[in-house]
Design an enzyme around this catalytic site. Sequence first.
Site, mmCIF file in Angstrom:
data_model
loop_
_atom_site.group_PDB
_atom_site.id
_atom_site.type_symbol
_atom_site.label_atom_id
_atom_site.label_comp_id
_atom_site.label_asym_id
_atom_site.label_seq_id
_atom_site.Cartn_x
_atom_site.Cartn_y
_atom_site.Cartn_z
ATOM 1 N N HIS A 277 0.852 -1.181 0.000
ATOM 2 C CA HIS A 277 0.000 0.000 0.000
ATOM 3 C C HIS A 277 0.892 1.235 0.000
ATOM 4 C CE1 HIS A 277 -2.972 2.987 1.359
ATOM 5 N NE2 HIS A 277 -3.867 2.173 0.854
ATOM 6 N N GLU A 330 -7.695 -4.901 -0.626
ATOM 7 C CA GLU A 330 -8.209 -5.637 -1.763
ATOM 8 C C GLU A 330 -8.127 -7.156 -1.582
ATOM 9 O OE1 GLU A 330 -5.520 -3.852 -4.391
ATOM 10 O OE2 GLU A 330 -6.734 -2.058 -4.731
#
Length: 392
Positions: A277, A330
Amino acid sequence: MSVNRSANRSASTFVDVPRGLAGVVVADTEIGDVRGIEGFYHYRQYSAVELAQTRGFEDVWHLLVHGTLPDPARSAAFAAETAALRRLPDEVTAALPAIAAAGRGSGPLAGMRTALSLLGAAKGFRPVYDIDAERRRADTVVAAAAVPTMLAALHRLGRGLEPVEPREELSYAANYLYMLTGSEPDERRARAIEQYLISTIDHGFNASTFTARVIASTGADVGACLVGAVGALSGPLHGGAPSRALDTLDAIGTPDRIDPWIRERVLAGDRIMGFGHPVYRTEDPRSRMLRGIAQQFGGPLVELAVEVERQVEAILAELKPGRELHTNVEFYAGVVMELCGLPREMFTPTFAAARAVGWSANILEQAQDSKIIRPAARYVGPQPPAAVPVLV
């Protein structure tokens, strides 16, 4: 003697920033923040994860656009207000079959851009620059309430099915699942999707949120702001990866294939979808929460996902020491949505159904500032002025 005006302007007025504006503060906000080093994020003054664990979607929606968590009476009133706005105007409903047919192969998210534009026209959205705060807020609520109806209808039409009309007595999440499938979901699945939706409503100045704010800074109407945000979200480096993370689990297949499959890709420099991320330097709190939800369902897919997570982190620690990579939202979002029966083409659109509320809050906040967002670029092409070639 020629003057390099571009260079002079650069030296006097330009400010160099990191690529992608990483770490650059471009505005003040009261909506929320992401603390990447701590692995914590919040909506206004409340932990986003705690809100997902303890409140319903409509309450968090109220928090973002009105600034407060509602008491029970206001909670019921706001839920009723938004539920009554789920039905689309006739002009939009009539156009959906053509939108779905034209966008066959590109999916409901692409069709939603057109449908949102039609909704704005049908509802008479005016530039946020020209209307007061209450009208702006009303426009965002109208648009966000309609998003799940648009997405579900476009999905069903794309499969040759009739759209399912919304039901006002169902919660936001339960009604969304009902419109997708035609069957009322059980409480456990509806709540799991609701928690996912709450956890993804807002997340700092990500690409789609920043896009919405840039458009809002021009004074454009709410529909235009949301259309731009949807366009940004559709990119695979932003919201387009939940199904790709699940594709990784499909490709691995069984636990004995995890190590060789992951090693091969890490050594080749490939990206492992669902890991890493740009902000978090520790475990993504959204991923942690969604992993817990997935484990409550259990089953082979969850067991594989947990083992893949464990081995990927171990292999990365071995092959890329000092480079911490953890699962992002995700990875387990795809698992949870799969367990709840959502088709994979609807993973990113479902993300959009949540993020529409966060975009709305940011549009409202940006509309209070009359300064247009207008950065500069440094020209690095051939040196002007050059003589224009004469055609012979």
